[in-house]
Design a protein around this motif. Structure first.
Motif, PDB file in Angstrom:
ATOM      1  N   LEU A 192       1.020  -1.233  -0.095  1.00 63.00           N
ATOM      2  CA  LEU A 192       0.027   0.106   0.096  1.00 63.00           C
ATOM      3  C   LEU A 192       0.862   1.249  -0.054  1.00 63.00           C
ATOM      4  N   ILE A 193       0.428   2.484  -0.274  1.00 70.16           N
ATOM      5  CA  ILE A 193       1.169   3.620  -0.333  1.00 70.16           C
ATOM      6  C   ILE A 193       0.160   4.772   0.027  1.00 70.16           C
ATOM      7  N   CYS A 194       0.853   5.689   0.642  1.00 71.05           N
ATOM      8  CA  CYS A 194       0.103   7.054   1.001  1.00 71.05           C
ATOM      9  C   CYS A 194       1.070   8.236   0.938  1.00 71.05           C
ATOM     10  N   GLY A 195       0.467   9.427   1.234  1.00 74.21           N
ATOM     11  CA  GLY A 195       1.476  10.744   1.285  1.00 74.21           C
ATOM     12  C   GLY A 195       1.368  11.161   2.548  1.00 74.21           C
ATOM     13  N   ILE A 196       2.337  11.726   2.918  1.00 78.41           N
ATOM     14  CA  ILE A 196       2.596  12.495   4.241  1.00 78.41           C
ATOM     15  C   ILE A 196       3.497  13.632   4.387  1.00 78.41           C
ATOM     16  N   GLU A 197       3.227  14.585   5.379  1.00 83.74           N
ATOM     17  CA  GLU A 197       3.689  15.727   5.473  1.00 83.74           C
ATOM     18  C   GLU A 197       4.903  15.258   6.602  1.00 83.74           C
ATOM     19  N   ASP A 198       6.071  16.130   6.180  1.00 84.95           N
ATOM     20  CA  ASP A 198       7.284  15.649   7.002  1.00 84.95           C
ATOM     21  C   ASP A 198       8.473  16.695   6.972  1.00 84.95           C
ATOM     22  N   ARG A 258      -0.150  10.561  12.282  1.00 84.25           N
ATOM     23  CA  ARG A 258      -0.715  12.005  12.271  1.00 84.25           C
ATOM     24  C   ARG A 258      -0.133  12.724  10.894  1.00 84.25           C
ATOM     25  N   ALA A 259       0.945  12.368  10.245  1.00 86.79           N
ATOM     26  CA  ALA A 259       1.789  13.029   9.214  1.00 86.79           C
ATOM     27  C   ALA A 259       0.902  12.603   7.859  1.00 86.79           C
ATOM     28  N   ILE A 260       0.277  11.404   8.095  1.00 87.24           N
ATOM     29  CA  ILE A 260      -0.586  11.150   6.740  1.00 87.24           C
ATOM     30  C   ILE A 260      -1.584  12.334   6.259  1.00 87.24           C
ATOM     31  N   CYS A 261      -1.440  12.840   5.190  1.00 84.90           N
ATOM     32  CA  CYS A 261      -2.276  13.619   4.586  1.00 84.90           C
ATOM     33  C   CYS A 261      -2.840  13.394   3.448  1.00 84.90           C
ATOM     34  N   THR A 262      -2.988  12.001   3.038  1.00 84.12           N
ATOM     35  CA  THR A 262      -3.840  11.676   1.747  1.00 84.12           C
ATOM     36  C   THR A 262      -4.414  10.263   2.187  1.00 84.12           C
ATOM     37  N   SER A 263      -5.182   9.955   1.162  1.00 83.72           N
ATOM     38  CA  SER A 263      -6.027   8.618   1.232  1.00 83.72           C
ATOM     39  C   SER A 263      -4.802   7.411   1.011  1.00 83.72           C
ATOM     40  N   VAL A 264      -5.189   6.244   1.169  1.00 95.16           N
ATOM     41  CA  VAL A 264      -4.374   5.009   1.034  1.00 95.16           C
ATOM     42  C   VAL A 264      -4.676   4.432   0.084  1.00 95.16           C
ATOM     43  N   TYR A 265      -3.713   3.853  -0.824  1.00 93.28           N
ATOM     44  CA  TYR A 265      -4.087   3.211  -2.074  1.00 93.28           C
ATOM     45  C   TYR A 265      -3.349   1.775  -2.138  1.00 93.28           C
ATOM     46  N   SER A 266      -4.186   0.687  -2.390  1.00 97.74           N
ATOM     47  CA  SER A 266      -3.668  -0.408  -2.282  1.00 97.74           C
ATOM     48  C   SER A 266      -3.015  -0.769  -3.762  1.00 97.74           C
ATOM     49  N   PHE A 293      -1.024   4.578  -9.220  1.00 99.19           N
ATOM     50  CA  PHE A 293      -1.779   5.006  -7.653  1.00 99.19           C
ATOM     51  C   PHE A 293      -2.441   6.054  -8.060  1.00 99.19           C
ATOM     52  N   ASN A 294      -3.528   6.338  -7.125  1.00 97.44           N
ATOM     53  CA  ASN A 294      -4.296   7.551  -7.130  1.00 97.44           C
ATOM     54  C   ASN A 294      -4.572   7.901  -5.619  1.00 97.44           C
ATOM     55  N   LEU A 295      -4.012   9.136  -5.347  1.00 94.53           N
ATOM     56  CA  LEU A 295      -4.164   9.506  -3.777  1.00 94.53           C
ATOM     57  C   LEU A 295      -5.008  10.621  -3.935  1.00 94.53           C
ATOM     58  N   THR A 296      -5.934  10.909  -2.751  1.00 88.24           N
ATOM     59  CA  THR A 296      -6.680  12.127  -2.544  1.00 88.24           C
ATOM     60  C   THR A 296      -6.244  12.828  -1.283  1.00 88.24           C
ATOM     61  N   ALA A 297      -5.893  13.911  -1.544  1.00 85.98           N
ATOM     62  CA  ALA A 297      -5.625  14.911  -0.259  1.00 85.98           C
ATOM     63  C   ALA A 297      -6.622  14.914   0.883  1.00 85.98           C
ATOM     64  N   VAL A 302       4.970   7.139   1.356  1.00 89.66           N
ATOM     65  CA  VAL A 302       5.060   5.940   2.444  1.00 89.66           C
ATOM     66  C   VAL A 302       4.550   4.764   1.754  1.00 89.66           C
ATOM     67  N   ALA A 303       5.282   3.816   1.570  1.00 86.10           N
ATOM     68  CA  ALA A 303       4.815   2.262   1.305  1.00 86.10           C
ATOM     69  C   ALA A 303       4.959   1.432   2.332  1.00 86.10           C
ATOM     70  N   TYR A 304       4.101   0.493   2.460  1.00 85.63           N
ATOM     71  CA  TYR A 304       4.072  -0.397   3.639  1.00 85.63           C
ATOM     72  C   TYR A 304       3.021  -1.705   3.353  1.00 85.63           C
ATOM     73  N   PHE A 305       3.185  -2.714   4.188  1.00 80.68           N
ATOM     74  CA  PHE A 305       2.286  -4.019   3.353  1.00 80.68           C
ATOM     75  C   PHE A 305       1.543  -4.407   4.572  1.00 80.68           C
ATOM     76  N   ASP A 306       0.490  -5.039   4.174  1.00 80.46           N
ATOM     77  CA  ASP A 306      -0.269  -5.813   4.749  1.00 80.46           C
ATOM     78  C   ASP A 306      -0.306  -7.354   4.663  1.00 80.46           C
ATOM     79  N   ILE A 307      -0.472  -8.377   5.818  1.00 80.74           N
ATOM     80  CA  ILE A 307      -0.299  -9.736   5.545  1.00 80.74           C
ATOM     81  C   ILE A 307      -1.317 -10.714   6.025  1.00 80.74           C
ATOM     82  N   TYR A 308      -1.620 -11.503   5.245  1.00 85.64           N
ATOM     83  CA  TYR A 308      -2.914 -12.259   5.429  1.00 85.64           C
ATOM     84  C   TYR A 308      -2.702 -13.658   5.438  1.00 85.64           C
TER      85      TYR A 308
END
Length: 208
Positions: free
Chosen positions: A36-42, A80-88, A108-112, A122-128
């Motif tokens: 997954l990916i999202c945007g941050i203010e840093d 708290r730094a995340i400023c967009t939606s999260v995209y799979s 990817f497509n992110l919305t503020a 920022v990229a991270y992953f989920d495990i199932y």
């Protein structure tokens, strides 16, 4: 699983073992993963660790700054730094995925989610564990409990000024490094035609 899910080709060894030894009808645990990916203010980190090279005790060392931007940061991101939606970005079925599928290019497509400056993706992953008798999963994201994998941060040049509702679109491409397949070569292209910004950029990163 490595940082950014694919670092150090750890998944490759799982696929090798699966194809060599897993009996028909056998099960893998875990068996699914999603990047997954999202945007941050840093602003603070960017100023302290990247803009720092513009003036190092009176010396212009901005050539090192260029290199620093190419190296993704593996660290814990404040949710708290995340400023967009999260995209799979990319879902992997470990039962069926092939090694060549791990060299990929995904849009990817992110919305503020608020008015803010976007300094990094920022990229991270989920495990199932979908084959268990009940749903079992965990996330390595900023809003989840800390894990060894933390998150992978890609700082952008230029940064993007966002107004709530603005769209940031882009493409993330990833492939093993030609000299050392345990390393990753990553390219991110992005574009935002928003209320405050009309920005297009492409950056190359080396996850070493």
């Amino acid at each position: 699983m490595g940082y950014f899910l694919f670092y150090e080709s750890m998944l490759d060894t799982v696929l090798y073992a699966r194809d060599k030894w897993l009996n028909p009808g056998g099960m893998l645990f875990p068996d699914k993963a999603t990047l997954l990916i999202c945007g941050i203010e840093d602003e603070k980190y960017k100023h302290d660790k990247l803009d720092f090279w513009d003036n190092v005790y009176g010396f212009d060392m901005s050539c090192i700054k260029d290199i620093a931007y190419c190296e993704p940061l593996v660290d814990v991101v404040d949710p708290r730094a995340i400023c967009t939606s999260v995209y799979s970005l990319f879902s992997v079925d470990i039962n069926t995925v092939k090694k060549e599928d791990l060299c990929f290019s995904k849009t990817f497509n992110l919305t503020a989610s608020r008015n803010d400056n976007l300094h990094a993706l920022v990229a991270y992953f989920d495990i199932y564990f979908s084959k268990c008798h009940k749903n079992v999963s965990f996330s390595t994201g900023p809003r989840a409990k800390y894990t060894h994998w933390k998150q992978t941060v890609f700082y952008l040049r230029p940064e993007v000024q966002l107004q709530q509702g603005d769209k940031l679109t882009g493409t993330l491409s990833c492939k093993p490094n030609a000299k050392n397949p345990r390393d990753l070569d990553i390219e991110i292209s992005y574009s935002c035609k928003g209320s405050y910004s009309n920005v297009t950029g492409t950056q190359n990163y080396w996850l070493r």
